[in-house]
Design a protein around this motif. Sequence first.
Motif, PDB file in Angstrom:
ATOM      1  N   LEU A  97      58.046  77.742  -9.466  1.00 42.92           N
ATOM      2  CA  LEU A  97      58.773  78.975  -9.776  1.00 42.92           C
ATOM      3  C   LEU A  97      59.424  78.903 -11.151  1.00 42.92           C
ATOM      4  O   LEU A  97      59.318  79.841 -11.959  1.00 42.92           O
ATOM      5  CB  LEU A  97      59.840  79.237  -8.704  1.00 42.92           C
ATOM      6  N   LEU A  98      60.078  77.783 -11.427  1.00 48.02           N
ATOM      7  CA  LEU A  98      60.762  77.638 -12.713  1.00 48.02           C
ATOM      8  C   LEU A  98      59.770  77.584 -13.864  1.00 48.02           C
ATOM      9  O   LEU A  98      60.010  78.164 -14.930  1.00 48.02           O
ATOM     10  CB  LEU A  98      61.636  76.376 -12.694  1.00 48.02           C
ATOM     11  N   SER A  99      58.647  76.891 -13.662  1.00 47.61           N
ATOM     12  CA  SER A  99      57.628  76.804 -14.698  1.00 47.61           C
ATOM     13  C   SER A  99      57.016  78.176 -14.977  1.00 47.61           C
ATOM     14  O   SER A  99      56.809  78.556 -16.138  1.00 47.61           O
ATOM     15  CB  SER A  99      56.538  75.816 -14.284  1.00 47.61           C
ATOM     16  N   SER A 100      56.744  78.929 -13.910  1.00 49.27           N
ATOM     17  CA  SER A 100      56.174  80.271 -14.069  1.00 49.27           C
ATOM     18  C   SER A 100      57.155  81.187 -14.784  1.00 49.27           C
ATOM     19  O   SER A 100      56.761  81.969 -15.667  1.00 49.27           O
ATOM     20  CB  SER A 100      55.803  80.859 -12.700  1.00 49.27           C
ATOM     21  N   ALA A 101      58.440  81.108 -14.401  1.00 55.60           N
ATOM     22  CA  ALA A 101      59.457  81.943 -15.042  1.00 55.60           C
ATOM     23  C   ALA A 101      59.580  81.610 -16.523  1.00 55.60           C
ATOM     24  O   ALA A 101      59.732  82.501 -17.363  1.00 55.60           O
ATOM     25  CB  ALA A 101      60.793  81.758 -14.331  1.00 55.60           C
ATOM     26  N   GLU A 102      59.478  80.319 -16.852  1.00 54.37           N
ATOM     27  CA  GLU A 102      59.588  79.900 -18.249  1.00 54.37           C
ATOM     28  C   GLU A 102      58.418  80.433 -19.075  1.00 54.37           C
ATOM     29  O   GLU A 102      58.595  80.898 -20.208  1.00 54.37           O
ATOM     30  CB  GLU A 102      59.639  78.373 -18.327  1.00 54.37           C
ATOM     31  N   TYR A 155      64.400  80.734  -0.162  1.00 52.45           N
ATOM     32  CA  TYR A 155      64.249  79.806   0.972  1.00 52.45           C
ATOM     33  C   TYR A 155      63.116  78.817   0.692  1.00 52.45           C
ATOM     34  O   TYR A 155      63.252  77.621   0.960  1.00 52.45           O
ATOM     35  CB  TYR A 155      63.957  80.584   2.265  1.00 52.45           C
ATOM     36  N   ALA A 156      62.003  79.331   0.143  1.00 48.68           N
ATOM     37  CA  ALA A 156      60.875  78.443  -0.177  1.00 48.68           C
ATOM     38  C   ALA A 156      61.242  77.478  -1.295  1.00 48.68           C
ATOM     39  O   ALA A 156      60.715  76.366  -1.370  1.00 48.68           O
ATOM     40  CB  ALA A 156      59.657  79.269  -0.567  1.00 48.68           C
ATOM     41  N   ALA A 157      62.174  77.904  -2.167  1.00 46.81           N
ATOM     42  CA  ALA A 157      62.544  77.081  -3.330  1.00 46.81           C
ATOM     43  C   ALA A 157      63.353  75.848  -2.949  1.00 46.81           C
ATOM     44  O   ALA A 157      63.632  75.018  -3.814  1.00 46.81           O
ATOM     45  CB  ALA A 157      63.328  77.924  -4.336  1.00 46.81           C
ATOM     46  N   THR A 158      63.732  75.704  -1.686  1.00 52.94           N
ATOM     47  CA  THR A 158      64.409  74.474  -1.264  1.00 52.94           C
ATOM     48  C   THR A 158      63.450  73.287  -1.352  1.00 52.94           C
ATOM     49  O   THR A 158      63.890  72.134  -1.394  1.00 52.94           O
ATOM     50  CB  THR A 158      64.952  74.599   0.172  1.00 52.94           C
ATOM     51  N   SER A 159      62.142  73.584  -1.373  1.00 52.59           N
ATOM     52  CA  SER A 159      61.138  72.541  -1.589  1.00 52.59           C
ATOM     53  C   SER A 159      61.016  72.300  -3.085  1.00 52.59           C
ATOM     54  O   SER A 159      60.779  73.235  -3.854  1.00 52.59           O
ATOM     55  CB  SER A 159      59.789  72.981  -1.006  1.00 52.59           C
ATOM     56  N   ALA A 160      61.178  71.050  -3.491  1.00 49.27           N
ATOM     57  CA  ALA A 160      61.148  70.709  -4.921  1.00 49.27           C
ATOM     58  C   ALA A 160      59.853  71.149  -5.606  1.00 49.27           C
ATOM     59  O   ALA A 160      59.907  71.706  -6.713  1.00 49.27           O
ATOM     60  CB  ALA A 160      61.379  69.213  -5.103  1.00 49.27           C
ATOM     61  N   PRO A 161      58.655  70.931  -5.018  1.00 51.41           N
ATOM     62  CA  PRO A 161      57.422  71.379  -5.689  1.00 51.41           C
ATOM     63  C   PRO A 161      57.380  72.893  -5.885  1.00 51.41           C
ATOM     64  O   PRO A 161      56.957  73.370  -6.937  1.00 51.41           O
ATOM     65  CB  PRO A 161      56.312  70.900  -4.741  1.00 51.41           C
ATOM     66  N   VAL A 162      57.804  73.645  -4.861  1.00 49.62           N
ATOM     67  CA  VAL A 162      57.811  75.112  -4.972  1.00 49.62           C
ATOM     68  C   VAL A 162      58.783  75.545  -6.055  1.00 49.62           C
ATOM     69  O   VAL A 162      58.489  76.436  -6.862  1.00 49.62           O
ATOM     70  CB  VAL A 162      58.187  75.755  -3.622  1.00 49.62           C
ATOM     71  N   ARG A 163      59.949  74.903  -6.094  1.00 49.80           N
ATOM     72  CA  ARG A 163      60.958  75.266  -7.108  1.00 49.80           C
ATOM     73  C   ARG A 163      60.437  74.973  -8.513  1.00 49.80           C
ATOM     74  O   ARG A 163      60.647  75.766  -9.443  1.00 49.80           O
ATOM     75  CB  ARG A 163      62.263  74.520  -6.849  1.00 49.80           C
ATOM     76  N   ARG A 164      59.733  73.861  -8.671  1.00 48.32           N
ATOM     77  CA  ARG A 164      59.176  73.528  -9.993  1.00 48.32           C
ATOM     78  C   ARG A 164      58.153  74.575 -10.432  1.00 48.32           C
ATOM     79  O   ARG A 164      58.104  74.968 -11.607  1.00 48.32           O
ATOM     80  CB  ARG A 164      58.546  72.136  -9.965  1.00 48.32           C
TER      81      ARG A 164
END
Length: 210
Positions: A94-99, A83-92
């Motif tokens: 999350l994706l950066s941390s996962a990478e 739900y939080a990932a609908t925000s583009a900054p939050v999604r970035r």
Amino acid sequence: MEIICPRCESTFATDNNALREHHYQAKCSVCQQIFHFDIAAEDTRSGSSLGRFLGKLLLILTITLLIIALIGQALWWTRSYSYAATSAPVRRILLSSAEQLGVTIPWPGPNKEIRILNSQVTQAGKHLARITGNIENVANKVQAYPVIEVTLSNVYGAPIAHLQFTAAQYLSGAFHAHSGFVPGTAVPFTLSSPALTTAAGYQVTLLSRP
């Protein structure tokens, strides 16, 4: 440096050089008590106070990190982060941390809140067909891309083949399966395969999970 009278416990600010000149003897201006000031004991006391302060600071930091870890674990297991990932900054983030961690975010679903906006079949030569169209996530959270199933049927409407395409097979351009299916965006898809031959009928279905 601050010194404390041992009798009345009054506190005074003094200079180290002045104490040294008077052989570390001081006279209290309140009770007139003359006492010897132990500079070594004072240094030990100051060091102990600093050690206690650093210890408390480390404890607070440890507790804070533990709370953050517990919150992160709760969000991870309940997948509330979608739900939080609908925000583009939050999604970035999350994706950066996962990478950096070398992991893939397990986006929830896909559920039934995904729709096909349009689809069309074109000839691809040598009795092959290509299906293109757009799908949209209408949920209020980021979710996994669905598997697209194509059912080929004959002139009598009877199914003659069932083909399934994963997100990695039908996505292209700026869209990637690991980034998650963002709501409110029309995502184009292209279905092509040596098994996708020309047929009398085609039915495109999105497969969801319970």
